[in-house]
Design a protein around this motif. Structure first.
Motif, PDB file in Angstrom:
ATOM      1  N   LEU A 140       1.998   4.628  14.124  1.00 18.47           N
ATOM      2  CA  LEU A 140       1.771   5.552  13.013  1.00 18.47           C
ATOM      3  C   LEU A 140       1.067   4.816  11.891  1.00 18.47           C
ATOM      4  N   HIS A 141      -0.097   5.332  11.492  1.00 18.95           N
ATOM      5  CA  HIS A 141      -0.818   4.797  10.345  1.00 18.95           C
ATOM      6  C   HIS A 141      -0.286   5.437   9.070  1.00 18.95           C
ATOM      7  N   THR A 142      -0.025   4.609   8.059  1.00 22.14           N
ATOM      8  CA  THR A 142       0.413   5.120   6.764  1.00 22.14           C
ATOM      9  C   THR A 142      -0.526   4.609   5.680  1.00 22.14           C
ATOM     10  N   PHE A 143      -0.582   5.349   4.550  1.00 22.28           N
ATOM     11  CA  PHE A 143      -1.593   5.081   3.537  1.00 22.28           C
ATOM     12  C   PHE A 143      -1.003   5.202   2.137  1.00 22.28           C
ATOM     13  N   SER A 144      -1.355   4.248   1.287  1.00 27.28           N
ATOM     14  CA  SER A 144      -0.852   4.233  -0.082  1.00 27.28           C
ATOM     15  C   SER A 144      -1.938   3.725  -1.019  1.00 27.28           C
ATOM     16  N   VAL A 145      -1.964   4.270  -2.246  1.00 30.77           N
ATOM     17  CA  VAL A 145      -2.895   3.784  -3.267  1.00 30.77           C
ATOM     18  C   VAL A 145      -2.162   3.647  -4.591  1.00 30.77           C
ATOM     19  N   GLY A 146      -2.750   2.892  -5.493  1.00 29.18           N
ATOM     20  CA  GLY A 146      -2.193   2.735  -6.832  1.00 29.18           C
ATOM     21  C   GLY A 146      -2.960   1.669  -7.580  1.00 29.18           C
ATOM     22  N   ILE A 147      -2.665   1.528  -8.853  1.00 34.11           N
ATOM     23  CA  ILE A 147      -3.251   0.425  -9.597  1.00 34.11           C
ATOM     24  C   ILE A 147      -2.510  -0.850  -9.205  1.00 34.11           C
ATOM     25  N   ALA A 148      -3.094  -1.978  -9.515  1.00 32.97           N
ATOM     26  CA  ALA A 148      -2.508  -3.258  -9.124  1.00 32.97           C
ATOM     27  C   ALA A 148      -1.087  -3.378  -9.683  1.00 32.97           C
ATOM     28  N   GLY A 149      -0.127  -3.693  -8.798  1.00 29.11           N
ATOM     29  CA  GLY A 149       1.255  -3.873  -9.202  1.00 29.11           C
ATOM     30  C   GLY A 149       2.028  -2.601  -9.415  1.00 29.11           C
ATOM     31  N   SER A 150       1.475  -1.445  -9.037  1.00 31.08           N
ATOM     32  CA  SER A 150       2.167  -0.173  -9.270  1.00 31.08           C
ATOM     33  C   SER A 150       3.406  -0.062  -8.391  1.00 31.08           C
ATOM     34  N   THR A 180       5.226   0.679  10.507  1.00 32.62           N
ATOM     35  CA  THR A 180       3.985   1.451  10.584  1.00 32.62           C
ATOM     36  C   THR A 180       2.783   0.526  10.420  1.00 32.62           C
ATOM     37  N   ILE A 181       1.625   1.042  10.796  1.00 27.00           N
ATOM     38  CA  ILE A 181       0.360   0.332  10.561  1.00 27.00           C
ATOM     39  C   ILE A 181      -0.107   0.772   9.177  1.00 27.00           C
ATOM     40  N   HIS A 182       0.086  -0.096   8.206  1.00 30.85           N
ATOM     41  CA  HIS A 182      -0.049   0.333   6.815  1.00 30.85           C
ATOM     42  C   HIS A 182      -1.382  -0.090   6.210  1.00 30.85           C
ATOM     43  N   HIS A 183      -1.917   0.815   5.370  1.00 27.59           N
ATOM     44  CA  HIS A 183      -3.176   0.570   4.677  1.00 27.59           C
ATOM     45  C   HIS A 183      -2.984   0.917   3.205  1.00 27.59           C
ATOM     46  N   GLU A 184      -3.567   0.130   2.329  1.00 29.61           N
ATOM     47  CA  GLU A 184      -3.450   0.429   0.904  1.00 29.61           C
ATOM     48  C   GLU A 184      -4.761   0.159   0.202  1.00 29.61           C
ATOM     49  N   TYR A 185      -4.912   0.801  -0.941  1.00 30.55           N
ATOM     50  CA  TYR A 185      -6.138   0.649  -1.721  1.00 30.55           C
ATOM     51  C   TYR A 185      -5.760   0.560  -3.192  1.00 30.55           C
ATOM     52  N   ILE A 186      -6.336  -0.406  -3.882  1.00 30.79           N
ATOM     53  CA  ILE A 186      -6.057  -0.603  -5.310  1.00 30.79           C
ATOM     54  C   ILE A 186      -7.141   0.093  -6.128  1.00 30.79           C
ATOM     55  N   ILE A 187      -6.698   1.023  -6.979  1.00 31.25           N
ATOM     56  CA  ILE A 187      -7.622   1.772  -7.829  1.00 31.25           C
ATOM     57  C   ILE A 187      -7.859   0.996  -9.124  1.00 31.25           C
ATOM     58  N   THR A 188      -9.117   0.909  -9.536  1.00 26.21           N
ATOM     59  CA  THR A 188      -9.436   0.300 -10.830  1.00 26.21           C
ATOM     60  C   THR A 188      -9.727   1.405 -11.842  1.00 26.21           C
TER      61      THR A 188
END
Length: 500
Positions: A247-257, A272-280
């Motif tokens: 299962l792929h999971t996905f999360s985003v947020g600002i750095a340290g959120s 899970t197979i996890h992916h994240e993205y840091i928003i600027t």
């Protein structure tokens, strides 16, 4: 998941083609058009291939070619409907939309009430036109009646290039060119079971949520889950992982959120197979015109939550085509902070029911528009009809329980053994709060519109009741994003105005 558009009445095919072009992001995999031979109607379809990837292009036709259907969404009871219908009708695809067509052939408009899913569809049946939208309004549909023609599409922007007066197609309704609008579903008003056995309720909640998630794993393409690290998305991910080896999971947020850190914890726990993205801050501000264009709203709360939803959807689109998300749990189990200010259990029960009824043009609009902006399909297990009925049965004092009140107490209790304790009892934060979006916007938007500029802007738009400099800025972007923004304005729901 797809985009649908069409006109019932005498028109030019180029009009429908223009409508389809404006919503191509909803279905970039294929397109199809059906024109009634006598010129009385046209159906247009932009396809996102989810079920029967190779053979499910639309429109889909009846055996005699007298009926044609286009649809958007998923029919979850398709596996149950298809075998019985196949005894009488020859299926030419493995698409769940074809089951809707044959069920209509069998039962006419009463077929709509037998569908379990999220959907908007249109059928041309010789000299008759039918359209319908799912009970809660998970999938969008809009319409306009102009010069004797009935225009419809999945998004406002498709119709407003031609029509000034556009309305939302009401959830739980179907439309017939012969009889007009008819309601086939209304949210049942189920009184809470004040003397219910708590242990039995906990078991029923577990079983119903799991069944809702499992039903929504139906897919012929890769599927994943949004994972904010909050209770709702973590429950869905935990159940989905139980039934899927990967299962792929996905999360985003600002750095340290908080969301980023909590999602990592849940992913590690579940495997899970996890992916994240840091928003600027710079990227969030730069993408606001695109977000607002796809969202079709300037509402402050909706745009705030739309920012992380946009980036999470963009990230997920690199790996999956279907995504599970936790919308609806807060409205069913009293997850928002303002619910704690409601003075009585009876009032809270009524407000939660109203909250569910209003989701179609606020949070569900956000999920639909910003997943579809990246050509992925969002599914909402907590808004299964059985889940909604069960949510009403649960007494309010089991949703907000303790001193100070713990929101969604019974939902937490029902799943406390399948997730880390610090996740189960983590304080509720809305998507924009946990991801750090609110903090990001508060600081960054000071540079683009100050209070003095906002006050002047509010005077220039007195009818809109803009609440802040932030919302003034969103409205300003909204008015520039569309060629005919005034035609969209009457459909912009205001989340803050819908409370008790």
């Amino acid at each position: 998941m797809c985009g649908i558009a069409g006109i019932w009445g005498q028109t030019e095919q180029t009009n429908v083609e223009a409508m389809m072009k404006s919503i191509i992001h909803r279905g970039p995999d294929a397109k199809g058009i059906f024109t009634v031979p006598n010129g009385s109607g046209i159906l247009g379809h932009q396809r996102l291939s989810i079920m029967d990837v190779d053979g499910g292009d639309q429109p889909i036709y009846s055996k005699a070619n007298t009926q044609a259907i286009i649809g958007n969404g998923e029919i979850y009871n398709y596996p149950k409907l298809q075998p019985e219908l196949a005894k009488k009708y020859k299926f030419l695809t493995k698409s769940d939309t074809e089951a809707v067509l044959h069920l209509y052939e069998e039962k006419n408009t009463t077929a709509v009430g037998e569908l379990d899913g999220m959907f908007a569809f249109a059928i041309i049946d010789d000299n008759k036109f039918i359209a319908a939208r799912d009970p809660i309004g998970i999938k969008p549909l809009y319409y306009s009646e102009k010069d004797g023609n009935f225009w419809f599409a999945s998004e406002l922007k498709a119709i407003t290039q031609f029509c000034e007066n556009v309305e939302e197609f009401p959830p739980g309704h179907f439309f017939s060119s012969e009889t007009g609008f008819s309601q086939y579903y209304s949210l049942p008003d189920i009184p809470p079971e004040l003397d219910a056995n708590v242990d039995e309720l906990l078991q029923e909640i577990r079983e119903t949520v799991e069944a809702s998630v499992v039903k929504r794993l139906m897919s012929d393409v890769p599927l994943g889950a949004f994972l904010s690290g909050g209770l709702d998305s973590s429950i869905i991910a935990a159940i989905a992982k139980k039934h899927k080896s990967e299962l792929h999971t996905f999360s985003v947020g600002i750095a340290g959120s908080k969301d980023i850190n909590a999602a990592r914890l849940v992913s590690d726990y579940l495997g899970t197979i996890h992916h994240e993205y840091i928003i600027t801050p710079e990227e969030a501000i730069a993408k606001l015109p695109e977000i607002i264009y796809y969202l079709e709203s300037f509402d402050q709360d909706l745009v705030r939550s739309g920012i992380p939803c946009y980036f999470t959807s963009r990230l997920a689109s690199e790996y999956v085509k279907v995504i599970l998300t936790g919308e609806g749990a807060d409205e069913l189990f009293a997850g928002y902070t303002y619910y704690k200010d409601i003075p009585s259990d009876d009032t809270l029960h009524r407000e939660l029911r109203r909250s569910v009824n209003s989701l179609h043009n606020i949070n569900l609009q956000r999920v639909d528009r910003l997943t579809m902006a990246h050509s992925i399909e969002g599914r909402v297990p907590f808004l299964d009809l059985k889940m909604i009925e069960l949510g009403q049965k649960v007494p309010a004092h089991l949703k907000l329980k303790g001193t100070p009140p713990v929101e969604k107490w019974i939902l937490r209790k029902a799943f406390e053994d399948i997730l880390p304790e610090e996740i189960v009892w983590r304080k509720k934060e809305q998507f924009d709060e946990g991801s750090g979006t609110v903090d990001l916007l508060t600081e960054t938007l000071k540079d683009v519109m100050n209070e003095q500029q906002a006050q002047q802007y509010q005077k220039e738009h007195p009818d809109i009741k803009l609440r802040s400099a932030e919302e003034c800025y969103y409205h300003q972007i909204f008015m520039k994003a569309f060629d005919n923004p005034d035609a969209l304005l009457t459909n912009v729901a205001r989340w803050a105005e819908t409370r008790f």
